[in-house]
Design an enzyme around this catalytic site. Structure first.
Site, PDB file in Angstrom:
ATOM      1  N   ILE A  65       1.055  -1.052   0.156  1.00  0.00           N
ATOM      2  CA  ILE A  65      -0.170   0.119   0.001  1.00  0.00           C
ATOM      3  C   ILE A  65       0.789   1.197  -0.083  1.00  0.00           C
ATOM      4  CG2 ILE A  65      -1.949   1.120   1.071  1.00  0.00           C
ATOM      5  CD1 ILE A  65      -2.622  -1.419   2.572  1.00  0.00           C
ATOM      6  N   PRO A  66       1.491   1.679  -1.138  1.00  0.00           N
ATOM      7  CA  PRO A  66       2.363   2.858  -1.114  1.00  0.00           C
ATOM      8  C   PRO A  66       1.453   3.992  -0.937  1.00  0.00           C
ATOM      9  CG  PRO A  66       2.343   1.498  -3.199  1.00  0.00           C
ATOM     10  CD  PRO A  66       1.609   0.660  -2.297  1.00  0.00           C
ATOM     11  N   HIS A  67       1.898   4.972  -0.281  1.00  0.00           N
ATOM     12  CA  HIS A  67       1.041   6.217  -0.003  1.00  0.00           C
ATOM     13  C   HIS A  67       2.016   7.304   0.138  1.00  0.00           C
ATOM     14  CE1 HIS A  67       1.727   4.126   3.808  1.00  0.00           C
ATOM     15  NE2 HIS A  67       1.803   5.395   4.164  1.00  0.00           N
ATOM     16  N   CYS A  68       1.296   8.553   0.117  1.00  0.00           N
ATOM     17  CA  CYS A  68       1.814   9.842   0.497  1.00  0.00           C
ATOM     18  C   CYS A  68       0.894  10.860   0.365  1.00  0.00           C
ATOM     19  CB  CYS A  68       3.225  10.292  -0.391  1.00  0.00           C
ATOM     20  SG  CYS A  68       2.607  10.287  -2.034  1.00  0.00           S
ATOM     21  N   LEU A 103      -2.172   5.165  -2.774  1.00  0.00           N
ATOM     22  CA  LEU A 103      -3.164   6.328  -2.012  1.00  0.00           C
ATOM     23  C   LEU A 103      -2.124   7.544  -2.058  1.00  0.00           C
ATOM     24  CD1 LEU A 103      -5.862   7.133  -0.531  1.00  0.00           C
ATOM     25  CD2 LEU A 103      -4.586   6.420   1.527  1.00  0.00           C
TER      26      LEU A 103
END
Length: 151
Positions: A65-68, A103
């Protein structure tokens, strides 16, 4: 926010060739920028890569779940991707990843960001959901799996 509310047919991609973690993040960043004119691919990539440097977003069971959070992001954006071949993602369980939920949220959306991450982690912890997503053979089928979860 539930991830089902963030996804659209154009934000679900089935069978993408990832190659590597970095390459996947580059491809995803470009896709996000292409679909959201106010966002720059390099900025999105820098945000996602910066978060990965803090610790892998590979949560186990073949899911990442890569996110920033980004200053120029007007609203929360979610992208669901399955890979044609699993890739190394430095996951907590050491397993390669083939399900990715990316996300990107506005910089000030701290609470929404955390709630959405929790919702995604809970959803992807379910074996039946992971199996249904992996069985999808098209973008539309992948989107339908997620859409059906909200019914």
């Amino acid at each position: 926010m539930l991830i089902q509310k963030l996804l659209t047919p154009s934000r679900t991609l089935c069978g993408l060739e990832g190659g590597s973690k970095k390459r996947l993040l580059e491809q995803t960043s470009q896709l996000i920028a292409d679909q959201n004119p106010g966002l720059d691919a390099d900025t999105v990539f820098a945000g996602l890569l910066g978060r990965e440097r803090l610790g892998s977003t590979g949560i186990g069971d073949g899911v990442a779940i890569p996110h920033c959070r980004l200053k120029d992001c007007p609203t929360a954006l979610g992208y669901l991707i399955t890979l044609s071949e699993p890739i190394d993602f430095d996951s907590i369980d050491g397993k390669p990843v083939d399900l990715i939920f990316t996300l990107v949220v506005p910089e000030e959306a701290c609470e929404e960001h955390l709630q959405t991450l929790a919702s995604a982690a809970e959803l992807f912890s379910q074996e039946a959901v992971r199996s249904a997503l992996r069985a999808s053979q098209s973008d539309a089928a992948l989107f339908n799996v997620i859409s059906d979860l909200s019914k």
